[in-house]
Design an enzyme around this catalytic site. Sequence first.
Site, PDB file in Angstrom:
ATOM      1  N   LYS A  27       0.674  -1.012   0.351  1.00 54.44           N
ATOM      2  CA  LYS A  27      -0.217   0.323   0.081  1.00 54.44           C
ATOM      3  C   LYS A  27       1.056   0.963   0.004  1.00 54.44           C
ATOM      4  O   LYS A  27       0.618   2.350  -0.538  1.00 54.44           O
ATOM      5  CB  LYS A  27      -1.150   0.042   1.204  1.00 54.44           C
ATOM      6  CG  LYS A  27      -2.075   1.016   1.103  1.00 54.44           C
ATOM      7  CD  LYS A  27      -2.895   1.110   1.913  1.00 54.44           C
ATOM      8  CE  LYS A  27      -2.847   0.378   3.797  1.00 54.44           C
ATOM      9  NZ  LYS A  27      -2.213   2.048   4.439  1.00 54.44           N
ATOM     10  N   GLY A 100      -5.080   7.426   5.604  1.00 54.22           N
ATOM     11  CA  GLY A 100      -4.316   8.781   6.349  1.00 54.22           C
ATOM     12  C   GLY A 100      -2.594   9.330   5.533  1.00 54.22           C
ATOM     13  O   GLY A 100      -2.671  10.080   4.947  1.00 54.22           O
ATOM     14  N   SER A 173       7.153   9.001  12.305  1.00 50.40           N
ATOM     15  CA  SER A 173       6.099   8.465  10.547  1.00 50.40           C
ATOM     16  C   SER A 173       6.558   9.381   9.645  1.00 50.40           C
ATOM     17  O   SER A 173       6.758  10.223   9.399  1.00 50.40           O
ATOM     18  CB  SER A 173       4.400  10.358  11.204  1.00 50.40           C
ATOM     19  OG  SER A 173       3.778   9.968  10.521  1.00 50.40           O
ATOM     20  N   ASP A 326       1.965  -1.260  11.993  1.00 47.18           N
ATOM     21  CA  ASP A 326       0.611  -1.636  11.471  1.00 47.18           C
ATOM     22  C   ASP A 326       0.186  -3.195  11.528  1.00 47.18           C
ATOM     23  O   ASP A 326      -0.764  -4.045  11.733  1.00 47.18           O
ATOM     24  CB  ASP A 326       0.834  -1.513   9.846  1.00 47.18           C
ATOM     25  CG  ASP A 326       0.409  -0.233   9.610  1.00 47.18           C
ATOM     26  OD1 ASP A 326       0.097   0.552  10.320  1.00 47.18           O
ATOM     27  OD2 ASP A 326       1.473   0.316   8.311  1.00 47.18           O
ATOM     28  N   LYS A 353      -4.187   5.292  14.421  1.00 49.44           N
ATOM     29  CA  LYS A 353      -4.719   4.540  13.021  1.00 49.44           C
ATOM     30  C   LYS A 353      -6.016   4.491  12.843  1.00 49.44           C
ATOM     31  O   LYS A 353      -6.920   6.163  13.283  1.00 49.44           O
ATOM     32  CB  LYS A 353      -4.202   3.242  13.603  1.00 49.44           C
ATOM     33  CG  LYS A 353      -2.923   3.094  13.682  1.00 49.44           C
ATOM     34  CD  LYS A 353      -1.559   4.168  12.957  1.00 49.44           C
ATOM     35  CE  LYS A 353      -0.731   4.451  13.509  1.00 49.44           C
ATOM     36  NZ  LYS A 353       0.298   4.579  12.015  1.00 49.44           N
ATOM     37  N   ARG A 357      -6.576   1.925  17.801  1.00 47.76           N
ATOM     38  CA  ARG A 357      -6.022   1.052  17.988  1.00 47.76           C
ATOM     39  C   ARG A 357      -5.753  -0.217  18.797  1.00 47.76           C
ATOM     40  O   ARG A 357      -6.215  -1.185  18.901  1.00 47.76           O
ATOM     41  CB  ARG A 357      -4.853  -0.018  16.396  1.00 47.76           C
ATOM     42  CG  ARG A 357      -5.461   0.235  15.050  1.00 47.76           C
ATOM     43  CD  ARG A 357      -4.541  -0.421  14.292  1.00 47.76           C
ATOM     44  NE  ARG A 357      -5.033  -0.341  13.048  1.00 47.76           N
ATOM     45  CZ  ARG A 357      -4.159  -0.560  11.916  1.00 47.76           C
ATOM     46  NH1 ARG A 357      -2.948  -0.420  12.185  1.00 47.76           N
ATOM     47  NH2 ARG A 357      -5.148  -0.013  10.752  1.00 47.76           N
ATOM     48  N   ARG A 400      -6.957  -3.389   9.144  1.00 52.45           N
ATOM     49  CA  ARG A 400      -6.405  -4.674  10.179  1.00 52.45           C
ATOM     50  C   ARG A 400      -7.224  -5.108  11.455  1.00 52.45           C
ATOM     51  O   ARG A 400      -6.787  -6.339  11.438  1.00 52.45           O
ATOM     52  CB  ARG A 400      -4.887  -4.218  10.129  1.00 52.45           C
ATOM     53  CG  ARG A 400      -4.566  -3.078   9.612  1.00 52.45           C
ATOM     54  CD  ARG A 400      -2.912  -3.243   9.468  1.00 52.45           C
ATOM     55  NE  ARG A 400      -2.816  -2.142   8.675  1.00 52.45           N
ATOM     56  CZ  ARG A 400      -2.424  -2.171   7.488  1.00 52.45           C
ATOM     57  NH1 ARG A 400      -2.284  -3.717   6.928  1.00 52.45           N
ATOM     58  NH2 ARG A 400      -1.589  -1.323   6.123  1.00 52.45           N
TER      59      ARG A 400
HETATM   60  C1  S3P Z   1       2.403   4.195   6.083  1.00 53.39           C
HETATM   61  C2  S3P Z   1       2.939   5.121   7.372  1.00 53.39           C
HETATM   62  C3  S3P Z   1       2.591   4.867   9.083  1.00 53.39           C
HETATM   63  C4  S3P Z   1       1.449   3.576   8.782  1.00 53.39           C
HETATM   64  C5  S3P Z   1       0.971   3.830   7.608  1.00 53.39           C
HETATM   65  C6  S3P Z   1       1.066   3.757   6.063  1.00 53.39           C
HETATM   66  C7  S3P Z   1       2.719   5.309   4.725  1.00 53.39           C
HETATM   67  O1  S3P Z   1       1.736   5.347   9.380  1.00 53.39           O
HETATM   68  O2  S3P Z   1       0.592   3.333  10.046  1.00 53.39           O
HETATM   69  O3  S3P Z   1      -0.320   2.593   7.435  1.00 53.39           O
HETATM   70  O4  S3P Z   1       2.966   4.603   4.129  1.00 53.39           O
HETATM   71  O5  S3P Z   1       3.777   5.861   4.868  1.00 53.39           O
HETATM   72  P1  S3P Z   1       2.142   7.038  10.525  1.00 53.39           P
HETATM   73  O6  S3P Z   1       3.662   7.280   9.248  1.00 53.39           O
HETATM   74  O7  S3P Z   1       1.045   7.196  11.043  1.00 53.39           O
HETATM   75  O8  S3P Z   1       2.663   5.700  11.617  1.00 53.39           O
END
Ligand code: S3P
Length: 443
Positions: A27, A100, A173, A326, A353, A357, A400
Site C-alpha cells: 500500500k 491516512g 511517522s 501496522d 490509526k 487500535r 486491520r
Molecule cells: C505509512 C506510514 C504509517 C503506517 C501507514 C502507512 C506510510 O503511518 O501506519 O499504514 O505509507 O507512510 P504513520 O506515518 O502515521 O506512522
Amino acid sequence: MQTTQPHSLTARRNGPLRGRARVPGDKSTSIRALILGALTVGETHITGLLEGEDVLNTAQTLRALGAKLEQRGGGEWRVRGVGVGGFAEPAAALDFGNSGTGCRLMLGAVGGCPVTAAFDGDASLRTRPMRRVLDPLERIGARTLASADGRLPLTLAGARDPIPIVYEPQVASAQLKSAVLLAGLTAPGETVVIEREATRDHTEKMLTHFGAQVRVEAHGDNGRRITLVGQPELAPAPIVVPADPSSAAFPLIAALLTPGSEVILDGVMLNPLRTGLLTTLAEMGASIAYLERRTEGGEEVADILVRASALRGVEVPAARAPSMIDEYPVLAVAAAFAEGTTVMRGLKELRVKESDRLAATAALLRNNGVEVEIDGDDLIVQGRGRAPGGGLVATHMDHRIAMSALIMGLASERPVKIDDGGFIATSFPGFVELMSSLGADVS
Ligand code: S3P
C-alpha cells in the site's frame, strides 16, 4: 469510499492451511507510485499496484488535480504526470475515504503548489490528527484556511513561494516525513527532515528512482537525516510494486497458529524498515524461511515459507515500533496463542490509526476470552497456547482490526465474528478468497 452496506464475516477452525499465494501490492509503495508518477513529466508505467480502496481514492484525487491515470487491469497502470508544482486547482473536494497515507502525502504534494484544495475523508479519517502535517506545511508557506481542530474536512492553500525548511518531527511517522519532502519538491534549495527514529523510506527511495537528489545520513543511534534538493525535474521510471508485508502478516500468522499448516507467500517485500514483525516472530520461535531472496523494483523480496509453530511470549521493544507499526493487532493475536506473556512497548501511535487500535486490539482479545491489559502505552497479552474465541468484534472502520479478528477465529476454539468486513478492501481486496484458497473457513 465504502459504498456497500456493512457485512459481517465469521472465521472458524478448519484443517491445516496449505498452498502458495501472493498477497496484493504494498500500500505504501502503491500510493507513492501514483503520487510521484503524477509529479513527473512523461508517462510512468506501474505493475503490481494495489487496487484497494485507499489507493483508488488517491488515484481519483490525482485525476482531480490534472494528472492522467489509466488503469489497464491486473495491477498495471499508466500515469501521465503534470510535473513538479504543476497541479491544477480541483473543482471539488478531494475525498481520501479511509486513507491516512493518501491524505497526508497529498497534503504535502498540494502544499507545495500554488493551488487551493479541500480535503475530506470518511468518518474514521475525519477523527485523525492532521495538525502534525499542517504545522511544517505552514512553515513552508501553505495556509490552512478552514479546519476544525486540525482535522478533516479542511482547506489548504498551497505555498506560492515555498520555503525550504529543516524539520524534526516529534513523532516517528513516515507519512509526516513524506508530506514534508513532497512539499519540499517545489522549494528552492534543500529541505531537510531529521528523524530520531528511522521510518519506512519508500518516499526517499522512489524520489531517487525518479531522478531527485536525496541524501540520507545516519542521525544518532536509530535516526536519519534526509536532505532533498528542491525543484528537480522528475523523470518517469517504471515501478514494480512488491507484495505488501503488512498484508502478508495475516496469512503468515494464520499458518503459524493452525496446526499442520505449511504456506508459501510469494514476493513479499523485506525492506528492513518493514520487517519488525518477522524479527519478533523469529524471537517467538516461529518457523519462517526465506526462499529466493532477490531484488524487485529496488526492494529486497523473498518467497516466505511458514510452518505452524509453537510460539512463546516475548518483550517487543518500543524502538521496534516504526518497523512494524501496522502489525501489532495481528501480533497480539499470535501472542494470545503463545505460551507466556508478551509485552509490546511504546504503542502510543496506535491510538491515532484508522481506529484507536490500542483499545480495539485489547477489546478484540478480551471479547474472545484472552487476558490482556493496556499499561500506559504498552500492551500486555497473557498467552495460554489457546484461546476460547466466540466473540463478536467491533471493527471501528479499521481493516486491520477486521482481519486480525478473523485470524483469531481461525485458531480459537469457537468461531469469531466481525461486525463489518467491508473495510478490508481498503488494503487487502480478495482477502477472504485468498485465505479460503489456503483452506481457511471465512464466510
Ligand atoms: C505509512 C506510514 C504509517 C503506517 C501507514 C502507512 C506510510 O503511518 O501506519 O499504514 O505509507 O507512510 P504513520 O506515518 O502515521 O506512522
